[in-house]
Structure formats: C-alpha cells, structure tokens
Motif scaffolding. Structure first.
Motif, PDB file in Angstrom:
ATOM      1  N   GLU A 123       0.858  -1.191   0.000  1.00 27.21           N
ATOM      2  CA  GLU A 123       0.000   0.000   0.000  1.00 27.21           C
ATOM      3  C   GLU A 123       0.899   1.249   0.000  1.00 27.21           C
ATOM      4  O   GLU A 123       0.974   1.975   0.996  1.00 27.21           O
ATOM      5  N   PRO A 124       1.615   1.499  -1.127  1.00 26.90           N
ATOM      6  CA  PRO A 124       2.644   2.549  -1.145  1.00 26.90           C
ATOM      7  C   PRO A 124       2.116   3.952  -0.826  1.00 26.90           C
ATOM      8  O   PRO A 124       0.983   4.290  -1.144  1.00 26.90           O
ATOM      9  N   THR A 125       2.992   4.725  -0.177  1.00 24.79           N
ATOM     10  CA  THR A 125       2.649   6.099   0.204  1.00 24.79           C
ATOM     11  C   THR A 125       3.561   7.074  -0.541  1.00 24.79           C
ATOM     12  O   THR A 125       4.554   6.664  -1.153  1.00 24.79           O
ATOM     13  N   VAL A 126       3.213   8.359  -0.449  1.00 29.15           N
ATOM     14  CA  VAL A 126       4.011   9.401  -1.095  1.00 29.15           C
ATOM     15  C   VAL A 126       5.456   9.326  -0.606  1.00 29.15           C
ATOM     16  O   VAL A 126       6.397   9.376  -1.402  1.00 29.15           O
ATOM     17  N   GLN A 177       0.692  14.318  -5.621  1.00 33.73           N
ATOM     18  CA  GLN A 177      -0.628  14.964  -5.560  1.00 33.73           C
ATOM     19  C   GLN A 177      -0.948  15.689  -6.868  1.00 33.73           C
ATOM     20  O   GLN A 177      -2.127  15.806  -7.244  1.00 33.73           O
ATOM     21  N   ASP A 178       0.100  16.178  -7.562  1.00 37.39           N
ATOM     22  CA  ASP A 178      -0.125  16.893  -8.832  1.00 37.39           C
ATOM     23  C   ASP A 178      -0.701  15.974  -9.910  1.00 37.39           C
ATOM     24  O   ASP A 178      -1.248  16.452 -10.908  1.00 37.39           O
ATOM     25  N   TYR A 179      -0.514  14.671  -9.710  1.00 36.27           N
ATOM     26  CA  TYR A 179      -0.877  13.732 -10.785  1.00 36.27           C
ATOM     27  C   TYR A 179      -2.152  12.957 -10.488  1.00 36.27           C
ATOM     28  O   TYR A 179      -2.508  12.051 -11.219  1.00 36.27           O
ATOM     29  N   ASP A 228      -1.769   9.257   0.248  1.00 36.50           N
ATOM     30  CA  ASP A 228      -1.246  10.491   0.838  1.00 36.50           C
ATOM     31  C   ASP A 228      -1.332  10.303   2.351  1.00 36.50           C
ATOM     32  O   ASP A 228      -2.420  10.318   2.921  1.00 36.50           O
ATOM     33  N   GLU A 229      -0.182  10.082   2.997  1.00 35.07           N
ATOM     34  CA  GLU A 229      -0.221   9.713   4.418  1.00 35.07           C
ATOM     35  C   GLU A 229      -0.628  10.886   5.310  1.00 35.07           C
ATOM     36  O   GLU A 229      -1.002  10.694   6.458  1.00 35.07           O
ATOM     37  N   VAL A 230      -0.594  12.111   4.770  1.00 33.88           N
ATOM     38  CA  VAL A 230      -1.010  13.269   5.568  1.00 33.88           C
ATOM     39  C   VAL A 230      -2.534  13.288   5.703  1.00 33.88           C
ATOM     40  O   VAL A 230      -3.083  13.541   6.770  1.00 33.88           O
ATOM     41  N   THR A 231      -3.230  12.986   4.609  1.00 32.57           N
ATOM     42  CA  THR A 231      -4.698  13.041   4.632  1.00 32.57           C
ATOM     43  C   THR A 231      -5.324  11.651   4.709  1.00 32.57           C
ATOM     44  O   THR A 231      -6.549  11.530   4.771  1.00 32.57           O
ATOM     45  N   ASP A 232      -4.489  10.581   4.678  1.00 28.56           N
ATOM     46  CA  ASP A 232      -4.993   9.202   4.631  1.00 28.56           C
ATOM     47  C   ASP A 232      -5.867   8.956   3.410  1.00 28.56           C
ATOM     48  O   ASP A 232      -6.766   8.115   3.435  1.00 28.56           O
ATOM     49  N   GLU A 233      -5.584   9.674   2.332  1.00 24.40           N
ATOM     50  CA  GLU A 233      -6.377   9.476   1.119  1.00 24.40           C
ATOM     51  C   GLU A 233      -5.631   8.545   0.172  1.00 24.40           C
ATOM     52  O   GLU A 233      -4.432   8.723  -0.069  1.00 24.40           O
ATOM     53  N   LYS A 234      -6.345   7.533  -0.342  1.00 21.09           N
ATOM     54  CA  LYS A 234      -5.752   6.687  -1.379  1.00 21.09           C
ATOM     55  C   LYS A 234      -5.970   7.393  -2.705  1.00 21.09           C
ATOM     56  O   LYS A 234      -7.084   7.407  -3.227  1.00 21.09           O
ATOM     57  N   MET A 235      -4.905   7.998  -3.246  1.00 23.75           N
ATOM     58  CA  MET A 235      -5.054   8.792  -4.472  1.00 23.75           C
ATOM     59  C   MET A 235      -5.051   7.876  -5.695  1.00 23.75           C
ATOM     60  O   MET A 235      -4.110   7.118  -5.922  1.00 23.75           O
ATOM     61  N   ALA A 274      -7.277   2.697   3.724  1.00 27.38           N
ATOM     62  CA  ALA A 274      -6.486   3.861   4.141  1.00 27.38           C
ATOM     63  C   ALA A 274      -6.616   4.086   5.644  1.00 27.38           C
ATOM     64  O   ALA A 274      -5.631   4.379   6.325  1.00 27.38           O
ATOM     65  N   ALA A 275      -7.815   3.934   6.192  1.00 22.08           N
ATOM     66  CA  ALA A 275      -8.028   4.263   7.603  1.00 22.08           C
ATOM     67  C   ALA A 275      -7.582   3.139   8.539  1.00 22.08           C
ATOM     68  O   ALA A 275      -7.066   3.404   9.622  1.00 22.08           O
ATOM     69  N   PHE A 276      -7.792   1.894   8.130  1.00 21.35           N
ATOM     70  CA  PHE A 276      -7.559   0.793   9.071  1.00 21.35           C
ATOM     71  C   PHE A 276      -6.498  -0.203   8.595  1.00 21.35           C
ATOM     72  O   PHE A 276      -6.335  -1.270   9.167  1.00 21.35           O
ATOM     73  N   HIS A 277      -5.830   0.141   7.496  1.00 19.68           N
ATOM     74  CA  HIS A 277      -4.719  -0.665   6.988  1.00 19.68           C
ATOM     75  C   HIS A 277      -5.118  -2.121   6.734  1.00 19.68           C
ATOM     76  O   HIS A 277      -4.386  -3.052   7.049  1.00 19.68           O
TER      77      HIS A 277
END
Ligand SMILES: [Fe+2]
Length: 385
Positions: free
Chosen positions: A70-73, A117-119, A153-160, A270-273
C-alpha cells in the motif's frame, strides 16, 4: 459509439515468461534498467533470477527494493531520487501490485518531477514516463496491464487514484510460475481482488463489448480455480488459470473501470490498513446484493461465467446462486470480519460519514449499476460489522 482500448505493447504469457526480460528489453532498445521491487522478491531470489537473465546479455541493473505494501508518497521518494540521480532508460517492476504501483509513480515523478498529488485524478496523465516492464508475482491486482496507480497520501490518509496512459506498462511478463510460492492468505486476497475487477467491470456503466469479453473470460478462469490455488499452492493448472484470469480482469477494468466495491474499499484500507484484496472481499457480497436489482442480467451472466449457474437457470436463480457462492467463497477462504481483523468498532462507526464521502469522491461508485447515496453507503458499511 466506439471505445478507446489501451493495452501494453508486449504481453508475454505463460510458464517462464519472465525469462523473456532480456529479449523484451533489447527489443525496446533499452540497456540501463532499474529493477523496482521489494525485500520479499529479493529473499525469494526472484530479483537475482532477473539479474542473471540480464547478465547473459551483458546488462547490469541496479535494484531498488524499498517499496512497501500500500505505497505512500514518502515510501516512493527514495526511488524517485534514485531515478533522478541515475541514467536509467527503463524500469523493471517486479512483485505484487504494490511494487508495480510504486514503479509507475516513480517512472513519472522520476522523469517529470513534481509531487504525486499533482498527478491524481481528475488529471489524466498522458506523459510517457520511463518505460516499464512489469513482472507480476501475484494473481490479483492486474496492475501489469492497467493505466492506474494508487498511492496513499499519508497526511490526509487518502488513497489517491492516478489515471492515464502514462501509467500503462509498455510490456507485461505474465509468468504463473512466480506465484507458486504465494501463501494461502495472499492467494485468497489477491484472487478475490481479481474476481472483483472482473465482476465490477462487467456491470460497470463504462463497460463496452471489448472489456466485457475480457471480464467474462477472466471469470471463466477465476471462478473454478480460486479454491484450488488457495488449498494447494503447487496446483499449476489452478495457478496458471488464476494468473491469466487476473491479467484479463486487469485489461477489463482498465478499459471499463471498477465500481462501488473499490470505491468503498479504499477508505477502509487507508483508515484501518486492511490489505486491498481483503477489504474488497469483505465488501463484495454486500455490495453485489445491493446492486443486483439494478443489473440482474449482468450479474446473472457473471454467475454463469464463474460456473455457479447454467443456461437453464433464470436470471433470478443465477443471482441467488451468485450470492451463495460469494458468501461460501469468503467462508472457505477464511476472509475475516472487520472485527476479527482487529478494527476498533467505535473508530469505525465514527469514521463512516468521512469514508462515505471519500468513497463517493473517488468517482468509482458513479460507475456502479446504481449510484448510491451517502446514506446508502453508510448503511452498507454498517452491515459489515
Ligand atoms: Fe483491486
């Protein structure tokens, strides 16, 4: 009306397909690849085997093995810096969905710069990043043939969700022999992910004749073979069918998109891994039951393609059989409930409104046969407890 179908330029399919990596690289006129993978692939000697094949052609490759599930930024940053500092002309992405998704992001960011995030969607990424040769080692995500990558995005926990032909590998080496070592849990989770791709893309509002033909073929392979691969990892017939089925399901959803299961699954992950395939498995029976009244013919065709209903069964009978099959499959493959997985009940319930908003915002529920309201999504989430 016509449909726009996007595929890798080269597909090598079958036992030993990964040995073609040197020939494929040469045919692409590339000499300086970076292998992007994870520690498990190094431990299993899969990375060493690729290096040995390349060495026969006098090619020495660097290995980046720091990708994570579950890769992050931030998890891809070191890979991006490695690409910027080196003179690589290609990437070999080796592993399950996470290394391949990481490689897709690194191929774009390493070449064009900027932040992940730009993409993200709704931007469509058509820039050609470094060419990727994808070598999947699980039969599930279909990432080797999709124009998507998912980075958290680990700051917002959003799966982009990131979308575009820029994320499509130029080649995919689909070698089922690499899946023989997969443990049962991963086999089950990734296999149900592939089944979900096939079913969701088949009933998707964006489905077309081409994507549906691939989805039916995928269900035909996955339906009768998922249990066999789970119970006996060395069952080559089942592994081969699952691997091809997973790739075809990837082709199907890359060209038709997924729907409500995936839309609701990403916020849970994202929230509960909860691993992606597992949260899909938890949701698949409930979301299918919710959606059947709005696409009863389509779901009945899924049941027949999976081999759980036949041509003599009415659509209603086929859909009843489909529902019992999905529940039986989860039981046999020991899919845990959220509670058994260790999710905290109160945190889950508190988060439902936010998760419902994130699910809707991802765009995937809009492709479902019935587009749910936020309240309906919350009600399905509640039902999982
Ligand atoms: Fe998926």
């Amino acid at each position: 009306m016509s449909s726009n179908i996007i595929l890798p330029r080269i597909l090598q399919v079958g036992d030993g397909a990964s040995d073609a990596v040197l020939d494929v690289l040469t045919s692409l006129n590339c000499q300086n690849p970076l292998i992007i993978t994870d520690k498990m692939m190094v431990q299993l000697s899969y990375a060493k085997n690729i290096l040995a094949v390349l060495a026969k052609g006098g090619i020495q490759a660097d290995v980046f093995d720091d990708t994570v599930p579950e890769p992050t930024v931030s998890s891809i940053q070191a890979g991006v810096e490695k690409v910027r500092a080196g003179h690589y002309d290609s990437i070999i992405a080796l592993g399950g969905g996470s290394p391949i998704d990481s490689a897709k992001a690194i191929a774009i960011l390493g070449k064009f710069g900027g932040k992940m995030q730009d993409y993200k969607f709704p931007r469509i990424v058509n820039e050609p990043g470094l060419p990727i040769i994808a070598v999947p080692t699980t039969a599930g995500t279909g990432s080797e043939v999709t124009r998507f990558t998912i980075i958290t995005d680990e700051v917002t926990d959003e799966k982009m969700l990131c979308v575009g032909v820029g994320f499509m590998p130029i080649a995919a080496l689909v070698d089922y022999s690499l899946t023989l070592t997969l443990p049962p849990r991963t086999t089950a989770d990734t296999g149900i992910d592939a089944l979900t791709h096939a079913m969701e893309s088949f009933v998707s509002k964006k489905a077309n004749a081409y994507s549906q033909s691939q989805a039916l073929a995928a269900m035909n392979l996955i339906g009768p073979n998922l249990r066999g691969a789970y119970h006996n990892g060395n069952n080559k017939t089942a592994r081969e069918a699952m691997m091809l089925g997973s790739t075809l399901a990837g082709v199907a959803f890359s060209n038709a998109s997924v729907a409500l299961v995936h839309g609701m699954s990403r916020p849970i992950g994202a929230a509960f891994h909860v691993p992606h395939g597992l949260s899909n498995a938890m949701l698949l029976p409930a979301v299918t039951e919710f959606s059947i009244p709005y696409a009863s013919k389509g779901y009945a065709q899924c049941a027949r393609a999976m081999g759980v209903a036949n041509e003599q069964d009415s659509d209603d009978q086929a859909n009843a059989l489909l529902m019992s099959e999905l529940r039986a499959l989860n039981a046999e493959l020991q899919v845990p409930s959220l509670e058994q997985f260790g999710v905290d009940r109160q945190s889950y319930l508190d988060l439902l409104p936010v998760m419902a908003e994130q699910a809707l915002a991802s765009g995937s529920p809009a492709n479902n046969p019935i587009v749910p309201t936020s309240e309906q999504i919350i009600s399905i989430y509640r039902g999982l407890w």
